[in-house]
Design a protein around this motif. Sequence first.
Motif, PDB file in Angstrom:
ATOM      1  N   GLY A  60       0.811  -1.211   0.000  1.00  0.00           N
ATOM      2  CA  GLY A  60       0.000   0.000   0.000  1.00  0.00           C
ATOM      3  C   GLY A  60       0.842   1.258   0.000  1.00  0.00           C
ATOM      4  O   GLY A  60       2.052   1.233   0.176  1.00  0.00           O
ATOM      5  N   HIS A  61       0.150   2.394  -0.192  1.00  0.00           N
ATOM      6  CA  HIS A  61       0.847   3.680  -0.097  1.00  0.00           C
ATOM      7  C   HIS A  61       1.237   3.912   1.361  1.00  0.00           C
ATOM      8  O   HIS A  61       2.388   4.154   1.655  1.00  0.00           O
ATOM      9  N   GLY A  62       0.253   3.872   2.276  1.00  0.00           N
ATOM     10  CA  GLY A  62       0.503   3.780   3.710  1.00  0.00           C
ATOM     11  C   GLY A  62       1.503   4.750   4.286  1.00  0.00           C
ATOM     12  O   GLY A  62       2.530   4.329   4.835  1.00  0.00           O
ATOM     13  N   THR A  63       1.212   6.047   4.239  1.00  0.00           N
ATOM     14  CA  THR A  63       2.138   7.010   4.831  1.00  0.00           C
ATOM     15  C   THR A  63       2.038   7.053   6.346  1.00  0.00           C
ATOM     16  O   THR A  63       3.016   7.360   7.023  1.00  0.00           O
ATOM     17  N   GLY A  64       0.832   6.802   6.884  1.00  0.00           N
ATOM     18  CA  GLY A  64       0.610   6.931   8.320  1.00  0.00           C
ATOM     19  C   GLY A  64      -0.435   7.980   8.664  1.00  0.00           C
ATOM     20  O   GLY A  64      -0.780   8.147   9.837  1.00  0.00           O
ATOM     21  N   THR A  65      -0.962   8.686   7.668  1.00  0.00           N
ATOM     22  CA  THR A  65      -2.078   9.601   7.937  1.00  0.00           C
ATOM     23  C   THR A  65      -3.324   8.761   8.199  1.00  0.00           C
ATOM     24  O   THR A  65      -3.483   7.658   7.680  1.00  0.00           O
ATOM     25  N   LEU A  66      -4.227   9.306   9.022  1.00  0.00           N
ATOM     26  CA  LEU A  66      -5.346   8.489   9.493  1.00  0.00           C
ATOM     27  C   LEU A  66      -6.387   8.229   8.414  1.00  0.00           C
ATOM     28  O   LEU A  66      -6.744   7.077   8.146  1.00  0.00           O
ATOM     29  N   GLU A  67      -6.917   9.283   7.810  1.00  0.00           N
ATOM     30  CA  GLU A  67      -8.035   9.103   6.890  1.00  0.00           C
ATOM     31  C   GLU A  67      -7.620   8.318   5.634  1.00  0.00           C
ATOM     32  O   GLU A  67      -8.322   7.396   5.215  1.00  0.00           O
ATOM     33  N   ALA A  68      -6.506   8.713   5.039  1.00  0.00           N
ATOM     34  CA  ALA A  68      -6.066   8.004   3.834  1.00  0.00           C
ATOM     35  C   ALA A  68      -5.722   6.553   4.158  1.00  0.00           C
ATOM     36  O   ALA A  68      -6.032   5.641   3.382  1.00  0.00           O
TER      37      ALA A  68
END
Length: 368
Positions: free
Chosen positions: A265-273
Motif C-alpha cells: 500500500g501507499h501507507g504514509t501513516g495519515t489516518l483518513e487516507a
Amino acid sequence: MANRAASIRVCIDACDCLTALGDAVTTCSRLREGEIALELHSAPGEGPERVPLALTGPCVVETPPRWLAPCRELLARVPEAPWGMAGYPVIVSSSNFGIDQMLAAYQTGDERYHAASTPTRAVRMLAEAVGWGPNRFIVSNACVSAQLALIQAQRMLEARLAERVLVFSFDFLSDFVVGGFHALKILNADFPQPYACRETGSIGLGDGAAFAVLSRESGGFQLAASAALSENYHMTANDPTGAGFRGVLERVAPALPAGRVWVKGHGTGTLEAGRLEAETVASLLPESPLVAWKGSLGHTLGSCGLVELAVALEAMRTGEIPGTVGAEAPFFTGNVSRDNFSAAGYGGFILLSSAFGGAQAAHLVTRD
C-alpha cells in the motif's frame, strides 16, 4: 483516467533503489529485521519540534546538488544500453527535482544554483553526468510520479516506440520540502504507523531514488496491468467514500493471476487516507495481506512507487515479504500484516500510490 491491461507483455529487466537503509537487497533485508531508518531532526524554522526523517546524507543546500553523487552511483548499476538514443528513451520522474536549488538561487542570487533550479535543468545535469542522449522525458505529478512514469514506459513499449525504456526517479529532502509538510502538521514529532488505529496521524519523510529497465523480453516479472485516476475531490484530502482507492484497484483486478496476490500500500501513516486504503483493500481483496514500509523508510515522495517496487521485487525473489514496519495493532482492518510472511503461493503483488490532488495509481506485478 488511464487503464492498462497489458496487451503486449511488458517485463522488468532490472530494478534497484537507494534508501536510507541502502540498495534494494540491503533495504529489504533490514526491513525484515524491523529496522527503522527514520530519526528525529530539527524542523526548519524556529521552534523546538523535531520530526522523523530518513536521510542518505546531510540535508544541506550545495552545488552541485546533494542528489547528484548518489544518483550517479545508483545509475552505474543500470544495464548498458544507448540510453537516451532512438529506441532507448529515458523517463525521469520526481515530485520536487531538488527544488531547494530554485529557492537558493532566489535567496542568494548565486548563479551556480541555476544549473539545477528547474526540472529541465536538473535532468540535463543528470544526463550530462551519466551520458544519456537527448531522447528524455520528464513526468511529475506529486507522489504518484514514478508510477505514472512506469505507465508512460509501458505505453511506449506496447506501441513499439521503444526497444527498452529506462525509468529513473529521485526525491531528496530539503528544508523547503520538510517545511511544507511540517506546516500541514502531518509531519510532526510522532513516528508514522501506517494503518494503525490511533488518535493522531503522522508521516515521516525520506530520501529515495530508484530505476527500472522495461522491455518486451522476459525479465522474471512483468507489469500485467496498471491504472491511474484523479479523484478531483480536494487538494489535500481524499474522497471520503474511498472512490479513488476503489477505482484503481477495480481496474487492475481483472488481470489478477491464478495464485493469490499481496498488496504494497501507499501507507504514509495519515489516518483518513490509511483507513480508506485499508478498508478498500480488505473489501475488494479480502485474502490479500496489506503492508507498508514508510514507517521505516519514510515517504520518499514522488519516487515512492519505484523505490518500493525495487524492494518488493527483491522480497519476491528471496521469498519473504517484510511486514508493516513500525506500526502496532490495533489496525483499521484485519488484513494489515504487521509481521513478515512467506512469498510462497503468491503469484504477484499490487503496488499502490496516492498523492495530493486525489491522484491514484496502481500496478499489478506478476511472475513472468
